[in-house]
Structure formats: C-alpha cells, structure tokens
Design an enzyme around this catalytic site. Sequence first.
Site, mmCIF file in Angstrom:
data_model
loop_
_atom_site.group_PDB
_atom_site.id
_atom_site.type_symbol
_atom_site.label_atom_id
_atom_site.label_comp_id
_atom_site.label_asym_id
_atom_site.label_seq_id
_atom_site.Cartn_x
_atom_site.Cartn_y
_atom_site.Cartn_z
ATOM 1 N N GLU A 1 0.827 -1.205 0.000
ATOM 2 C CA GLU A 1 0.000 0.000 0.000
ATOM 3 C C GLU A 1 0.860 1.253 0.000
ATOM 4 O OE1 GLU A 1 -3.772 2.137 0.242
ATOM 5 O OE2 GLU A 1 -3.047 0.212 -0.543
ATOM 6 N N THR B 1 -11.885 8.071 -13.053
ATOM 7 C CA THR B 1 -10.924 7.532 -12.096
ATOM 8 C C THR B 1 -11.272 6.126 -11.633
ATOM 9 O OG1 THR B 1 -9.566 8.195 -10.194
ATOM 10 C CG2 THR B 1 -11.975 8.359 -9.945
#
Length: 645
Positions: free
Chosen positions: A523, A634
């Site tokens: 992440e 997006t």
Amino acid sequence: MLPTHVGPDGRPVALRSRGPSCTSENKLLMVVFLAFCVILFGSFFFLPDFSDGGRGGHGHGDGHRGIFTEKPDTEIEPQPTANPGGPAFPDGPDGPGGVEEEDDKIEKPDDTEEGDDQDAKKVSPENEEEEEEEETTTTTTTTTTKKPTTTPPPAHVGNKPQEQIITVGNDRFPAVIGPAPSQSYKDAQSEERRLFVRKMMKTAWDGYAQHAWGQNELMPISQRGHAASIFGGTTMGATIVDALDTLYIMELNDEFKAGRDWVASSLNFDVSTGVSVFEVTIRFLGGLLTAFAMTGDEVFKTKALDLGRRLLPAFNTGTGIPHAIVNLANGQSHNWGWASGGCSILSELGTMQLEFEMLARVTGEATFAEKVRKVMNLVVSMPKPSNGMYANYINADNGQWCANDVSVGALGDSFYEYLLKYWLYTGSKEQSGRVPFDDAMKTIREKLTFKSDPSHLQYIAEAHGMGIQHKMGHLACFIAGLFGIGSKNAPNDLPQAYMELAAGITNTCHEGYHRSPTGLGPESMYFEGGQEARSDNPGERYYILRPEVVESYFYLWRLTHEQKYRDWAWEAVQAIEKHCRCGVGYCGIRDVQSNPAQQDDVQQSFFLAETMKYLYLIFTEDNVIPLDKWVFNTEAHPLPIVGAA
C-alpha cells in the site's frame, strides 16, 4: 382450458389458441369491431405527445467565468431517447434479430468447476411473483416495439454490438471497438494472455453472481455479500454497476445482459442512508453513464439521472464545494468526521467533473455541469498555501484551506487526474484549458519529485506542512500514466519531460512489485531510513487488488508499445492468480512480504471495474477503447470525448 406448454421454470404457460371459423353473425360483429379499432387507434396516434416531461437546462450560476466555464458555450439541449424500450443490444447480442422473448428471463447459474472455461449461465434472482407477472404479460398481450433510433453502423462495422456507433440526438458516441488499427500488435502470446484475463474476470463475476447477487461486493471465502461503509450499508449492487462496461468490452454478453436486467428491475437509489458522494459518483454514476454511451440503452441514463439529482444537495454549502456524504433519500449532507477540521477532501471535491458534465450532456440538464464548473473555478483560482501547492483539505463553507499537506496519492490523487482529463473530455480544443494541470505539475515536479539512493528510482513524495515525507502510496502510481497521456499535445519541452517522468515512475512502481516475495506491491513504499520501494511497517504492506500500477502499464503500453509493459502486466496477472485467487473469486492479501499470503476475504468492486479492465486492454489491439475517442474516469469507466465519434 387453453393449451399449455412447459415454461423455462417448469411451470405450465398458456399458449394462444386459434379461434373458431367465422359465421355470418360473427362477420358482422367483426366489421363493427374493426371500425371501432380504427377509430380508437387513430385517436391514439394523433393525440399530442406529452411524454417528454424531463426538465431542460436551469439558470446559470453567478460565479466568475474561468477555465471550467460555468455557462456552457453552447446551450445543452434535452436529449431524445437513444433506444426506446431499452434493449441492451439494439440488434441482439449475436447480431441482427437478437434473442427471443422467452430468452429474456435469466436464471441464477449453477456452480461450475473452478476454472471452467464455458460461458456462465445468466443470473437474475427475481422472486416468483415478478416472474409469473412477466410470463402472463408475455403470453396474453402483443406488443409492437419501435425500431431503435440509433443510426446504422458505418461500413466497417460488423454484427458485434461493441462495434456500433451510438447516436443520441445530435450527439454521437464512438464505438467500443473501432476500425482496425494501422499497426497491429496482436500475436499468439498476447491473445493467450488476453483470454486468460477474460477468464479471470468471468471467475470473479460468476462467484459474485452465484453467492452475492445484488449485494455490493463479494466475500469469496465466506461465499456471501460484503457491504462497505462508503455505500452506507445499503444493498445497491455496486459490483454489478461497476463491472458492466468491463463485461461489455470483454464481450461477455450474457453476463452483461444479466447485469443490465438487474439494473432495470432492482437498482434503487431511494435509500435513507449517507453514502460517499465521491465513491457513488465514480462507481455508480460513471458506470451507468459509460454503459449508456456504449449501448444507447435508456435504462442506464434514467438511473443515472435519478442518482445525479439525489447527489445535488451535497453542493448546498457556503461555497458550492460539495460535502463528502449525502443521504440519497432526504438530501442531508456532511463531511467525514475524521477529515481535518471537518473539511472537504481535495480528491473528492475535484473528481466529479467528468461524470456531471456527461450527465448534463445526455440529459440536457445544465445544472449538473454548472455545479462542478463553479467548484473547479473556485479551487484553481484560490491563492495556494505557502508551499504553492494544492492542499488536501478545503473548508466547504468559507473556501479556506484547512491544512498544508499535499499528496498525489490518497486525499489528492484524482483531483490532479481530472485537471487534465476534463480538458481531454471536452475535446482538447483550447490549449489554455490544460494550464491548471501543467501549473500543478510544475510545482510537483520541482518540489516533490526525487530519485532514491542507491537505485535512482524516481518517485513523488508527500508534503506535510513545510516538511517532506519520502513516501509514495500505491494510489500515487496512477500519476505515471497521467504524465504519459499529459505528454500528448503538451506545450514547449513538456512532452519529453512528462514521458521521462511517466517511464521513471512506472519503473519504480514495478520495482515495488518485483522486490516483493509475492510479486505484488504494498500500500505504501518508502525511500528513506534504509527502505527503498518497500515498507518496514506491516500495517502498510497490504494489497487489496488495486489497479494503479497496471493502469500505468496500460497507458505506457499504448503510448510506447514497449514489450516490457506487457511483460510486467503479465507478471501482475500471474501474481494475482497465485496469491489472490480464493474461494469463489479473488481476495486482497494482508502482507505482500508474506509467502504464502494471508487473504482478506473481500473482492473489491474496483477489481472488476479497473484492474481486470486495464489488464485486458493491455493485451488487446489499440482500437479497443481507443484513447483518442474515450477518456477514463478515475474508476476506469470510459466516457466518450466530445466530438470524437
């Protein structure tokens, strides 16, 4: 008793019986009856048409006129229907003629063996009363369907619905699959890999359809539905709406039709709960608008308009900057409690332009466009904090910056994305339209772009006040692809500078995957304290099926056609298949440094919307969603560029 036959569910269904021969009395009655029918239907067809009850454009806002023009340059007209009656495939999924009415009912598929390559059975778990009502209507009435108002496809178009250009009024939406490209990059290897990704998508969809149909997401190991807080705990079929265009692009037509029919019969936004304005906009509104642009099916536009109107109350703030959460039933809105000073988030307030502009375009309701133009004009004209960059938080009531933190990853990312993509969506006509993007990238290049030691990996750091944290999140890896598409038609020396950044950052994000034992990236990646493209913090080493790295592979492949980007994408495919395949679908993993990986039991809707789509498109020809015709929102939902068809 009328004769019967056995229907698809095993129940007897009445057939039409042939009437007796006419007597003389019957002939007289028949003449009278026919005369009555002529009068009745004649009056019906010559009555005025009151069906167009939609609202037209509303009054324009009184904000200043800026780059994001609040008053449209041309009046937005209410759009006629593209396809009355709303079949997903105007000529049927298999070409002219389509499917018969009996085939429209869709049954929940039986479990198939893992990896089964056959097409999935259609899914639509409707209750028996609704099915019985449909059957009665089908067998006791005769309907006449008007021909779709879509224009005939151009000469190069075949029978695939994906190759049709959709016409709505004076607007035309490009075909999903355009004419054959001048240069082909198809070979046996890329075709094999494309089909493998398609099979992965089918596995993910089938698991959801069989075990979580209508729920927002799937828990593949537990084999049940999953509801995230961003959807307010509601059951709105997020995976269905998010996956529709991926199914359509991959020509999984039965699965697409199952999703389309669920949207028509079951998708309901009248829910009294607070939902994320940002997430619902990019996933639901974006997904519905893309499905409409690809098919011309009115059901998608109708649902999108309903949702758009329910989102508008979020803009009722002192500045017009929307709140983060809105109740879709009563319009009450507020911001996240954890956000700095209770402020609005840059990436959320700046990521609605494409969807709301598209909604205004297809419905004629200019209010949607005016709302988002006012927001963007305000934000780009505001004096920046002392570091000269856009901060992550803004007060929606007074328009003041709430903090001095800057990120192109979480909290900031898609704001910068839409600075460029809004210009691309509107047709890239005026060079001045991309000035806000280029100005923002100038400060980011000068103040936040670094190279690591010892490998000289290029990355974009985060700013916290006047300090720098040498950290780059997985979310920020999207910006490599953004620099890539930003290089096209960029002024002066920017094309080369942008492409160098695109290639450098893509390489860094690949290194984050390559240096991990699982072949998947964390992440967050750090570039300080002895860390390089990795994290020593176990709490930041999870991978939740995110798309940003493969998104950049996709753009760099399309722009350069360097084989390494296809190879890197295939590495990601193999890693996902090995470590994330779980239960009846795909799961995230809790620590990319642990092998074997511990899985998290959530199949995110964006895995089907984004990750699968980008991986698939890397192995297709460039005429599948051509970048000069479509721009991705997006959430990877392609929207048709104005005037591109």
